[in-house]
Design a protein around this motif. Structure first.
Motif, mmCIF file in Angstrom:
data_model
loop_
_atom_site.group_PDB
_atom_site.id
_atom_site.type_symbol
_atom_site.label_atom_id
_atom_site.label_comp_id
_atom_site.label_asym_id
_atom_site.label_seq_id
_atom_site.Cartn_x
_atom_site.Cartn_y
_atom_site.Cartn_z
ATOM 1 N N CYS A 8 0.858 -1.171 0.000
ATOM 2 C CA CYS A 8 0.000 0.000 0.000
ATOM 3 C C CYS A 8 0.898 1.226 0.000
ATOM 4 O O CYS A 8 2.107 1.116 0.147
ATOM 5 N N THR A 9 0.294 2.386 -0.174
ATOM 6 C CA THR A 9 1.049 3.635 -0.142
ATOM 7 C C THR A 9 0.511 4.496 0.976
ATOM 8 O O THR A 9 -0.696 4.745 1.054
ATOM 9 N N VAL A 10 1.409 4.931 1.854
ATOM 10 C CA VAL A 10 1.037 5.856 2.922
ATOM 11 C C VAL A 10 1.613 7.216 2.534
ATOM 12 O O VAL A 10 2.820 7.413 2.565
ATOM 13 N N HIS A 11 0.725 8.103 2.142
ATOM 14 C CA HIS A 11 1.098 9.432 1.665
ATOM 15 C C HIS A 11 1.231 10.407 2.837
ATOM 16 O O HIS A 11 0.643 10.194 3.898
ATOM 17 N N SER A 12 1.928 11.499 2.598
ATOM 18 C CA SER A 12 1.865 12.616 3.533
ATOM 19 C C SER A 12 0.452 13.185 3.417
ATOM 20 O O SER A 12 -0.243 12.969 2.410
ATOM 21 N N PHE A 13 0.018 13.909 4.421
ATOM 22 C CA PHE A 13 -1.328 14.505 4.390
ATOM 23 C C PHE A 13 -1.482 15.416 3.173
ATOM 24 O O PHE A 13 -2.481 15.362 2.463
ATOM 25 N N LYS A 14 -0.460 16.218 2.916
ATOM 26 C CA LYS A 14 -0.506 17.167 1.803
ATOM 27 C C LYS A 14 -0.651 16.447 0.463
ATOM 28 O O LYS A 14 -1.475 16.817 -0.369
ATOM 29 N N ASN A 15 0.140 15.396 0.248
ATOM 30 C CA ASN A 15 0.063 14.651 -1.016
ATOM 31 C C ASN A 15 -1.248 13.888 -1.147
ATOM 32 O O ASN A 15 -1.808 13.784 -2.238
ATOM 33 N N TYR A 16 -1.746 13.355 -0.048
ATOM 34 C CA TYR A 16 -3.013 12.629 -0.068
ATOM 35 C C TYR A 16 -4.146 13.563 -0.483
ATOM 36 O O TYR A 16 -5.006 13.194 -1.289
ATOM 37 N N ALA A 17 -4.138 14.784 0.059
ATOM 38 C CA ALA A 17 -5.198 15.759 -0.250
ATOM 39 C C ALA A 17 -5.187 16.154 -1.725
ATOM 40 O O ALA A 17 -6.208 16.583 -2.259
ATOM 41 N N LYS A 18 -4.060 15.976 -2.398
ATOM 42 C CA LYS A 18 -3.944 16.341 -3.815
ATOM 43 C C LYS A 18 -4.314 15.198 -4.768
ATOM 44 O O LYS A 18 -4.358 15.403 -5.975
ATOM 45 N N LEU A 19 -4.542 13.996 -4.241
ATOM 46 C CA LEU A 19 -4.854 12.853 -5.105
ATOM 47 C C LEU A 19 -6.160 13.096 -5.856
ATOM 48 O O LEU A 19 -7.145 13.561 -5.279
ATOM 49 N N ASP A 20 -6.161 12.778 -7.133
ATOM 50 C CA ASP A 20 -7.391 12.887 -7.925
ATOM 51 C C ASP A 20 -8.388 11.810 -7.530
ATOM 52 O O ASP A 20 -9.584 12.049 -7.500
ATOM 53 N N ALA A 21 -7.867 10.622 -7.271
ATOM 54 C CA ALA A 21 -8.721 9.506 -6.847
ATOM 55 C C ALA A 21 -7.980 8.715 -5.775
ATOM 56 O O ALA A 21 -6.798 8.418 -5.929
ATOM 57 N N VAL A 22 -8.675 8.405 -4.694
ATOM 58 C CA VAL A 22 -8.095 7.620 -3.606
ATOM 59 C C VAL A 22 -8.455 6.157 -3.847
ATOM 60 O O VAL A 22 -9.626 5.806 -3.955
ATOM 61 N N GLU A 23 -7.423 5.334 -3.954
ATOM 62 C CA GLU A 23 -7.612 3.901 -4.188
ATOM 63 C C GLU A 23 -7.661 3.167 -2.846
ATOM 64 O O GLU A 23 -7.320 3.729 -1.807
ATOM 65 N N ASN A 24 -8.047 1.886 -2.877
ATOM 66 C CA ASN A 24 -8.116 1.080 -1.650
ATOM 67 C C ASN A 24 -6.780 0.998 -0.936
ATOM 68 O O ASN A 24 -6.736 0.879 0.278
ATOM 69 N N ASP A 25 -5.680 1.045 -1.700
ATOM 70 C CA ASP A 25 -4.364 0.899 -1.084
ATOM 71 C C ASP A 25 -3.679 2.242 -0.806
ATOM 72 O O ASP A 25 -2.484 2.298 -0.570
ATOM 73 N N ASP A 26 -4.445 3.333 -0.807
ATOM 74 C CA ASP A 26 -3.925 4.659 -0.449
ATOM 75 C C ASP A 26 -4.331 5.012 0.975
ATOM 76 O O ASP A 26 -5.501 4.883 1.341
ATOM 77 N N PHE A 27 -3.363 5.455 1.770
ATOM 78 C CA PHE A 27 -3.590 5.921 3.138
ATOM 79 C C PHE A 27 -2.813 7.211 3.313
ATOM 80 O O PHE A 27 -2.026 7.590 2.452
ATOM 81 N N PHE A 28 -3.006 7.879 4.443
ATOM 82 C CA PHE A 28 -2.192 9.055 4.732
ATOM 83 C C PHE A 28 -1.817 9.087 6.207
ATOM 84 O O PHE A 28 -2.476 8.492 7.043
ATOM 85 N N CYS A 29 -0.730 9.799 6.486
ATOM 86 C CA CYS A 29 -0.228 9.937 7.851
ATOM 87 C C CYS A 29 0.175 11.387 8.067
ATOM 88 O O CYS A 29 0.932 11.935 7.272
ATOM 89 N N ARG A 30 -0.326 11.998 9.130
ATOM 90 C CA ARG A 30 0.103 13.355 9.492
ATOM 91 C C ARG A 30 0.658 13.418 10.912
ATOM 92 O O ARG A 30 1.094 14.457 11.360
ATOM 93 N N PHE A 31 0.600 12.289 11.641
ATOM 94 C CA PHE A 31 1.097 12.250 13.012
ATOM 95 C C PHE A 31 1.997 11.045 13.231
ATOM 96 O O PHE A 31 1.759 9.981 12.670
#
Length: 185
Positions: A71-94
């Motif tokens: 899976c991919t754990v994005h930064s919060f900023k990069n996650y917010a820019k995704l055009d489409a969030v897939e099942n294997d997309d997550f984000f971490c800000r803490f």
């Protein structure tokens, strides 16, 4: 990574190191676990996104057989820019201390009149006057109405603009009145 109880969601970990036995057997991976908000002290809060994870200080060694996939754990900023969030997309800000329950950073920016951190699962609209961000529901509009707006002004800016407009109409009326009086006189 595969949970012991298949009714639970998969675990998410960052692979730190891979070790194999002398013949490439018994592959073990050193991982650093991500926690879901509900697994943390204090639990899930309204501003936590559905795909939010916390990078913990909890390290472990696991058999490579427990890996289910990548899976991919994005930064919060990069996650917010995704055009489409897939099942294997997550984000971490803490980052999360699993013993004390402390977070790093211990503060994040808050928005809207509700003063909550941004939840990327919820729509926010930006005021063209003050450039602050607001939840449509906090501004008494539906998300559908917010999405259809060409321009948005928060209550404060729209009140200020209305006051400026009223003041400009009053000064215009006063100036016109003076002009008319001058012509008459």
């Amino acid at each position: 990574m595969r949970p012991a109880d298949s009714s639970n969601p998969s675990y998410v970990a960052r692979v730190e190191k891979i070790e194999a036995g002398s013949r490439g057997t018994n592959v073990r991976i050193h991982v650093r676990w991500y926690y879901r908000p509900e697994e943390s002290i204090g639990g899930r809060r309204p501003f936590h996104g559905s795909k939010e994870l916390f990078l913990s200080d909890h390290f472990d060694v696991q058999s490579a057989d427990t890996i289910e996939g990548k899976c991919t754990v994005h930064s919060f900023k990069n996650y917010a820019k995704l055009d489409a969030v897939e099942n294997d997309d997550f984000f971490c800000r803490f980052e999360y201390n699993s013993i004390s329950g402390a977070f790093n950073p211990d503060r994040v920016a808050v928005y809207c009149k509700c003063e909550m951190p941004h939840n990327p699962d919820e729509l926010m609209v930006q005021c063209e006057g003050c450039t602050d961000w607001f939840h449509p529901t906090c501004m008494d509009i539906t998300p559908e109405e917010a999405e259809s707006l060409d321009h948005f002004y928060c209550h404060t800016c729209s009140s200020e603009d209305q006051n400026k407009l009223n003041d400009s109409h009053a000064s215009t009326r006063f100036a016109e009145g003076e002009t008319k009086r001058r012509r008459r006189g």
